[in-house]
Motif scaffolding. Sequence first.
Motif, PDB file in Angstrom:
ATOM      1  N   THR A  22      13.775   0.644   2.498  1.00 47.50           N
ATOM      2  CA  THR A  22      12.846  -0.399   3.628  1.00 47.50           C
ATOM      3  C   THR A  22      14.049  -1.661   3.775  1.00 47.50           C
ATOM      4  N   CYS A  23      14.913  -1.881   5.213  1.00 51.27           N
ATOM      5  CA  CYS A  23      14.723  -2.928   6.184  1.00 51.27           C
ATOM      6  C   CYS A  23      14.143  -3.906   6.640  1.00 51.27           C
ATOM      7  N   PRO A  24      13.458  -5.636   5.966  1.00 53.29           N
ATOM      8  CA  PRO A  24      12.784  -5.560   6.819  1.00 53.29           C
ATOM      9  C   PRO A  24      13.336  -6.121   8.318  1.00 53.29           C
ATOM     10  N   TYR A  25      14.313  -6.005   8.587  1.00 52.92           N
ATOM     11  CA  TYR A  25      15.343  -6.140  10.498  1.00 52.92           C
ATOM     12  C   TYR A  25      14.929  -4.628  11.180  1.00 52.92           C
ATOM     13  N   ARG A  26      15.191  -4.073  10.226  1.00 52.13           N
ATOM     14  CA  ARG A  26      15.477  -2.609  10.623  1.00 52.13           C
ATOM     15  C   ARG A  26      14.449  -1.345  10.439  1.00 52.13           C
ATOM     16  N   GLY A  27      14.084  -1.340   9.303  1.00 50.27           N
ATOM     17  CA  GLY A  27      12.920  -0.578   8.864  1.00 50.27           C
ATOM     18  C   GLY A  27      12.950  -0.207   8.383  1.00 50.27           C
ATOM     19  N   GLU A  28      12.280   1.485   8.158  1.00 51.35           N
ATOM     20  CA  GLU A  28      12.308   2.347   7.225  1.00 51.35           C
ATOM     21  C   GLU A  28      13.410   3.199   6.894  1.00 51.35           C
ATOM     22  N   ALA A  29      14.574   3.147   6.134  1.00 53.21           N
ATOM     23  CA  ALA A  29      15.673   4.257   6.863  1.00 53.21           C
ATOM     24  C   ALA A  29      15.732   5.680   5.416  1.00 53.21           C
ATOM     25  N   ARG A  30      15.312   6.709   5.870  1.00 58.30           N
ATOM     26  CA  ARG A  30      15.741   8.214   5.839  1.00 58.30           C
ATOM     27  C   ARG A  30      17.106   8.502   5.231  1.00 58.30           C
ATOM     28  N   HIS A  31      16.938   8.923   3.807  1.00 56.82           N
ATOM     29  CA  HIS A  31      18.595   8.788   3.408  1.00 56.82           C
ATOM     30  C   HIS A  31      19.091  10.384   3.431  1.00 56.82           C
ATOM     31  N   TYR A  32      19.897  11.181   3.752  1.00 57.46           N
ATOM     32  CA  TYR A  32      20.279  12.338   3.393  1.00 57.46           C
ATOM     33  C   TYR A  32      21.858  12.424   2.801  1.00 57.46           C
ATOM     34  N   SER A  33      22.051  13.656   1.785  1.00 55.14           N
ATOM     35  CA  SER A  33      22.767  14.221   1.263  1.00 55.14           C
ATOM     36  C   SER A  33      24.205  15.474   2.364  1.00 55.14           C
ATOM     37  N   ILE A  34      25.157  15.477   1.708  1.00 50.89           N
ATOM     38  CA  ILE A  34      25.558  16.184   2.138  1.00 50.89           C
ATOM     39  C   ILE A  34      25.810  17.069   1.553  1.00 50.89           C
ATOM     40  N   GLN A  35      25.351  18.943   2.441  1.00 51.23           N
ATOM     41  CA  GLN A  35      26.028  19.877   1.586  1.00 51.23           C
ATOM     42  C   GLN A  35      27.600  20.250   1.814  1.00 51.23           C
ATOM     43  N   THR A  36      28.758  20.144   0.133  1.00 50.30           N
ATOM     44  CA  THR A  36      29.847  21.062   0.396  1.00 50.30           C
ATOM     45  C   THR A  36      29.922  22.283   0.601  1.00 50.30           C
ATOM     46  N   LYS A  37      31.276  22.496   0.329  1.00 55.23           N
ATOM     47  CA  LYS A  37      31.628  24.087  -0.557  1.00 55.23           C
ATOM     48  C   LYS A  37      31.277  24.060  -1.415  1.00 55.23           C
ATOM     49  N   SER A  38      31.557  22.901  -2.401  1.00 55.49           N
ATOM     50  CA  SER A  38      31.813  23.233  -3.438  1.00 55.49           C
ATOM     51  C   SER A  38      30.934  21.940  -4.830  1.00 55.49           C
ATOM     52  N   THR A  39      30.106  20.447  -3.718  1.00 55.79           N
ATOM     53  CA  THR A  39      29.436  19.659  -4.229  1.00 55.79           C
ATOM     54  C   THR A  39      28.139  18.959  -3.778  1.00 55.79           C
ATOM     55  N   VAL A  40      27.589  18.816  -4.008  1.00 54.40           N
ATOM     56  CA  VAL A  40      26.787  18.305  -3.042  1.00 54.40           C
ATOM     57  C   VAL A  40      26.612  16.271  -2.450  1.00 54.40           C
ATOM     58  N   ILE A  41      27.222  15.795  -1.777  1.00 55.56           N
ATOM     59  CA  ILE A  41      27.059  13.943  -1.474  1.00 55.56           C
ATOM     60  C   ILE A  41      25.866  13.049  -1.144  1.00 55.56           C
ATOM     61  N   GLU A  42      25.330  13.067  -2.833  1.00 56.06           N
ATOM     62  CA  GLU A  42      23.870  12.333  -2.839  1.00 56.06           C
ATOM     63  C   GLU A  42      23.534  11.154  -1.464  1.00 56.06           C
ATOM     64  N   ASP A  43      22.658  10.915  -0.856  1.00 51.88           N
ATOM     65  CA  ASP A  43      22.184   9.991  -0.023  1.00 51.88           C
ATOM     66  C   ASP A  43      23.821   9.165   0.517  1.00 51.88           C
ATOM     67  N   ALA A  44      24.618  10.086   1.241  1.00 47.03           N
ATOM     68  CA  ALA A  44      25.269   9.806   2.434  1.00 47.03           C
ATOM     69  C   ALA A  44      25.367   9.627   3.386  1.00 47.03           C
ATOM     70  N   GLY A  45      24.103   9.736   4.016  1.00 41.26           N
ATOM     71  CA  GLY A  45      23.658   9.004   5.141  1.00 41.26           C
ATOM     72  C   GLY A  45      22.412   8.620   5.720  1.00 41.26           C
TER      73      GLY A  45
END
Length: 113
Positions: free
Chosen positions: A61-84
Motif C-alpha cells: 500500500t502506498c498512500p500516494y498511489r493506493g494498493e498494489a497487487r504484485h505478479y510473479s513471472i513464470q519462465t521456462k526454468s524458474t519463477v521470478i517472484e513479485d516482478a511486477g
Amino acid sequence: MADQIKIRPAEGKWTVRAGGAVLGESQSALEVIEGNRAPVIYFPKSDVAMAFLDKSDTITTCPYRGEARHYSIQTKSTVIEDAGYMYDAPVEGLSELKDHLAFYADKATIART
C-alpha cells in the motif's frame, strides 16, 4: 505527494522482457514521474502476455498511489517472484494507472524499442 506524481504517454514503443521472453510490447505505455525518482513505465494490461504472470500473495500500500497487487513471472526454468505490480483501484487523481502494470528493473528489462 500525490500532486508530485506526473503521468504522461511514454513516447515510442516499449518492450518488457524477462527470462529470455518478450512479455509485452506497447505504443500506449505510460511514463510515471514521481518527484526526483527515475521514471517508471506502466504497460497496459492488454499489451502484456498475462499467461506468463501469476498473481502473488504480495500486496503493498502506498498512500500516494493506493494498493498494489504484485505478479510473479513464470519462465521456462524458474519463477521470478513479485516482478511486477498493478494498482487495481488507484487513488483519486491517478485513475490512469488502472489496468497498467509496472515491472521492477532488477527483475525485468524495460526498454524503448
